[in-house]
Write a protein that holds these residues in place. Structure first.
Motif, PDB file in Angstrom:
ATOM      1  N   HIS A 169       0.822  -1.212   0.000  1.00 56.08           N
ATOM      2  CA  HIS A 169       0.000   0.000   0.000  1.00 56.08           C
ATOM      3  C   HIS A 169       0.857   1.264   0.000  1.00 56.08           C
ATOM      4  O   HIS A 169       0.537   2.240  -0.690  1.00 56.08           O
ATOM      5  CB  HIS A 169      -0.930  -0.001   1.213  1.00 56.08           C
ATOM      6  CG  HIS A 169      -1.947  -1.103   1.206  1.00 56.08           C
ATOM      7  ND1 HIS A 169      -2.542  -1.548   0.050  1.00 56.08           N
ATOM      8  CD2 HIS A 169      -2.479  -1.844   2.213  1.00 56.08           C
ATOM      9  CE1 HIS A 169      -3.397  -2.522   0.341  1.00 56.08           C
ATOM     10  NE2 HIS A 169      -3.367  -2.725   1.638  1.00 56.08           N
ATOM     11  N   ILE A 170       1.948   1.263   0.760  1.00 56.47           N
ATOM     12  CA  ILE A 170       2.787   2.461   0.835  1.00 56.47           C
ATOM     13  C   ILE A 170       3.475   2.728  -0.500  1.00 56.47           C
ATOM     14  O   ILE A 170       3.555   3.871  -0.960  1.00 56.47           O
ATOM     15  CB  ILE A 170       3.805   2.341   1.989  1.00 56.47           C
ATOM     16  CG1 ILE A 170       3.070   2.365   3.334  1.00 56.47           C
ATOM     17  CG2 ILE A 170       4.829   3.476   1.935  1.00 56.47           C
ATOM     18  CD1 ILE A 170       3.939   2.010   4.524  1.00 56.47           C
ATOM     19  N   VAL A 171       3.975   1.669  -1.137  1.00 55.12           N
ATOM     20  CA  VAL A 171       4.578   1.850  -2.467  1.00 55.12           C
ATOM     21  C   VAL A 171       3.551   2.419  -3.436  1.00 55.12           C
ATOM     22  O   VAL A 171       3.835   3.359  -4.199  1.00 55.12           O
ATOM     23  CB  VAL A 171       5.140   0.517  -3.003  1.00 55.12           C
ATOM     24  CG1 VAL A 171       5.559   0.671  -4.462  1.00 55.12           C
ATOM     25  CG2 VAL A 171       6.322   0.057  -2.176  1.00 55.12           C
ATOM     26  N   GLU A 172       2.344   1.873  -3.418  1.00 53.06           N
ATOM     27  CA  GLU A 172       1.304   2.350  -4.333  1.00 53.06           C
ATOM     28  C   GLU A 172       0.951   3.800  -4.063  1.00 53.06           C
ATOM     29  O   GLU A 172       0.770   4.591  -4.996  1.00 53.06           O
ATOM     30  CB  GLU A 172       0.061   1.465  -4.210  1.00 53.06           C
ATOM     31  CG  GLU A 172       0.258   0.067  -4.786  1.00 53.06           C
ATOM     32  CD  GLU A 172      -0.927  -0.839  -4.547  1.00 53.06           C
ATOM     33  OE1 GLU A 172      -1.749  -0.516  -3.652  1.00 53.06           O
ATOM     34  OE2 GLU A 172      -1.038  -1.873  -5.240  1.00 53.06           O
ATOM     35  N   ARG A 173       0.878   4.181  -2.775  1.00 49.12           N
ATOM     36  CA  ARG A 173       0.550   5.581  -2.445  1.00 49.12           C
ATOM     37  C   ARG A 173       1.658   6.515  -2.901  1.00 49.12           C
ATOM     38  O   ARG A 173       1.390   7.603  -3.419  1.00 49.12           O
ATOM     39  CB  ARG A 173       0.331   5.719  -0.939  1.00 49.12           C
ATOM     40  CG  ARG A 173      -0.948   5.076  -0.423  1.00 49.12           C
ATOM     41  CD  ARG A 173      -1.201   5.463   1.020  1.00 49.12           C
ATOM     42  NE  ARG A 173      -2.221   4.631   1.643  1.00 49.12           N
ATOM     43  CZ  ARG A 173      -1.984   3.686   2.540  1.00 49.12           C
ATOM     44  NH1 ARG A 173      -0.725   3.443   2.920  1.00 49.12           N
ATOM     45  NH2 ARG A 173      -2.956   2.989   3.067  1.00 49.12           N
ATOM     46  N   ARG A 174       2.908   6.117  -2.680  1.00 52.15           N
ATOM     47  CA  ARG A 174       4.029   6.968  -3.105  1.00 52.15           C
ATOM     48  C   ARG A 174       4.014   7.165  -4.616  1.00 52.15           C
ATOM     49  O   ARG A 174       4.254   8.279  -5.107  1.00 52.15           O
ATOM     50  CB  ARG A 174       5.358   6.346  -2.663  1.00 52.15           C
ATOM     51  CG  ARG A 174       5.639   6.478  -1.182  1.00 52.15           C
ATOM     52  CD  ARG A 174       7.058   6.025  -0.859  1.00 52.15           C
ATOM     53  NE  ARG A 174       7.344   6.137   0.565  1.00 52.15           N
ATOM     54  CZ  ARG A 174       8.529   5.878   1.104  1.00 52.15           C
ATOM     55  NH1 ARG A 174       9.545   5.488   0.339  1.00 52.15           N
ATOM     56  NH2 ARG A 174       8.720   6.006   2.402  1.00 52.15           N
ATOM     57  N   ARG A 175       3.732   6.122  -5.340  1.00 47.79           N
ATOM     58  CA  ARG A 175       3.733   6.232  -6.803  1.00 47.79           C
ATOM     59  C   ARG A 175       2.562   7.077  -7.289  1.00 47.79           C
ATOM     60  O   ARG A 175       2.709   7.882  -8.207  1.00 47.79           O
ATOM     61  CB  ARG A 175       3.689   4.840  -7.430  1.00 47.79           C
ATOM     62  CG  ARG A 175       4.977   4.066  -7.200  1.00 47.79           C
ATOM     63  CD  ARG A 175       4.996   2.726  -7.906  1.00 47.79           C
ATOM     64  NE  ARG A 175       6.278   2.062  -7.711  1.00 47.79           N
ATOM     65  CZ  ARG A 175       6.597   0.886  -8.230  1.00 47.79           C
ATOM     66  NH1 ARG A 175       5.726   0.232  -8.979  1.00 47.79           N
ATOM     67  NH2 ARG A 175       7.798   0.346  -7.996  1.00 47.79           N
ATOM     68  N   GLU A 176       1.422   6.892  -6.647  1.00 45.59           N
ATOM     69  CA  GLU A 176       0.266   7.706  -7.024  1.00 45.59           C
ATOM     70  C   GLU A 176       0.517   9.172  -6.686  1.00 45.59           C
ATOM     71  O   GLU A 176       0.171  10.062  -7.454  1.00 45.59           O
ATOM     72  CB  GLU A 176      -0.994   7.194  -6.312  1.00 45.59           C
ATOM     73  CG  GLU A 176      -2.270   7.826  -6.840  1.00 45.59           C
ATOM     74  CD  GLU A 176      -3.517   7.174  -6.270  1.00 45.59           C
ATOM     75  OE1 GLU A 176      -4.611   7.684  -6.533  1.00 45.59           O
ATOM     76  OE2 GLU A 176      -3.381   6.159  -5.559  1.00 45.59           O
TER      77      GLU A 176
END
Length: 351
Positions: A325-332
């Motif tokens: 989830h954190i990787v996805e949030r950072r990329r978004e």
């Protein structure tokens, strides 16, 4: 759904519960819909643990490099070839040696961008000390490898998020390390992480006092009035919404802690003891401040129950999904920064 994230996983101390919780976390094939696991270890050691806990229908897909990972299988990279004597529940040099080999290989791949995040199984901070590893724990090792000026130990369980000003240092050194700048720096890091990693636009942060009763207006130590309170005033001037210092003993006894997005404790046990009690096997250790994402479960090597099929994998599975989830949030977040129109549309939809 786009290409799944590759999540690197270290095995930790091979005489502990690391491989047990890893196997249990990856046994349900449904998790493979969300990420591709790459475990850095050894198939013979993994097989030993699998048999010890009575798991039959499970195996790793063996690869030699992260690029070869099969997105539909749990993957394993053999980080060593020699046979290893496993003595479950015993703290010894063997457990530390191979824990480091796993960590070293996974960290190299992480820095090289071959995996998208790292989840670390528990190590023993004593037996892992060797050439190449002279650190108090994972956090300091990864900070050095990433050449990050500072990091924040951030314990996370649902909406409970606890960080610490001082980490793995002796208790007698805590008061010396509590300075205005140290508190301000951690508050800045916590705010940045809450915004970018957890998508909380205007986080509210509670700060715990150092002394009993937060110093009782200077009657029990001067640090709360002379150091912590001025640091909070400066932080608020910077736009960091922080409150305190709160007496640590009463802060977690009611529901006060639920009213904040983050909590900054002054030292390790002050924050982690109540956190682990409240989190109840669901806690995750997230290292904020690194250029990459690293999480781990909030428990240790579990020598006392190693190989007995008693270890809960809840925290480890939470650590994996937190990393995703954190990787996805950072990329978004990065995409929205590059595309302000998309950011305004998303904000409007959420309002």
């Amino acid at each position: 759904m786009g290409e799944k994230l590759k999540i690197g996983i270290t095995v930790g101390d091979i005489n502990g519960i690391g491989l047990e919780v890893i196997i249990k976390s990856l046994m349900d094939n449904r998790v493979l819909d969300f990420f591709t696991p790459i475990v850095y270890g050894n198939t013979k050691v993994a097989s030993f643990h699998r048999k010890a806990i009575g798991v039959q229908d499970f195996s790793f897909h063996v690869i030699s490099a992260a690029e070869q990972a099969n997105s539909k299988r749990p993957n394993m990279i053999n980080c060593w070839q020699e046979d290893v004597k496993i003595t479950l529940g015993e703290q010894n040099e063997i457990g530390g040696k191979y824990a480091f080999l796993s960590l070293e290989r996974a960290t190299d791949d992480l820095i090289a961008g071959k995996i998208d995040a790292l989840v670390t199984a528990p190590i023993n901070k004593s037996n892992i000390q060797q050439e190449g590893f002279s650190f108090p724990g994972h956090t300091e090792y990864l900070q050095t490898k990433a050449e990050s000026p500072d990091v924040l130990m951030f314990m996370v369980a649902d909406d409970l998020r606890v960080g610490v000003v001082t980490g793995h240092i002796p208790v007698k050194e805590i008061a010396t390390d509590i300075t205005e700048e140290a508190i301000l720096h951690k508050l800045r890091m916590m705010k940045n992480s809450l915004v970018s990693d957890f998508w909380i636009q205007k986080p509210k942060i509670a700060v715990l006092g150092l002394n009993p009763h937060a110093g009782d207006n200077g009657l029990i130590g001067a640090e709360d009035e002379d150091i912590i309170r001025p640091a909070l005033l400066k932080a608020n001037e910077e736009g960091i919404f922080c409150f305190g210092p709160y007496p640590a003993d009463g802060f977690f006894s009611g529901d006060t802690y639920t009213k904040f997005d983050g909590i900054l404790a002054m030292y390790h046990d002050q924050g982690l003891i109540p956190f682990k009690h409240i989190a109840s096997r669901k806690g995750v250790n997230f290292t904020a401040g690194l250029p990459f994402v690293r999480t781990s479960p909030d428990h240790g090597t579990g020598y006392d129950i190693a190989g007995q099929n008693l270890a809960s994998h809840e925290s480890f599975l939470e650590a994996i999904f937190s990393a995703v989830h954190i990787v996805e949030r950072r990329r978004e977040q990065a995409e929205l920064t590059l595309n302000p129109l998309a950011f305004r549309r998303l904000s409007k939809d959420r309002d």
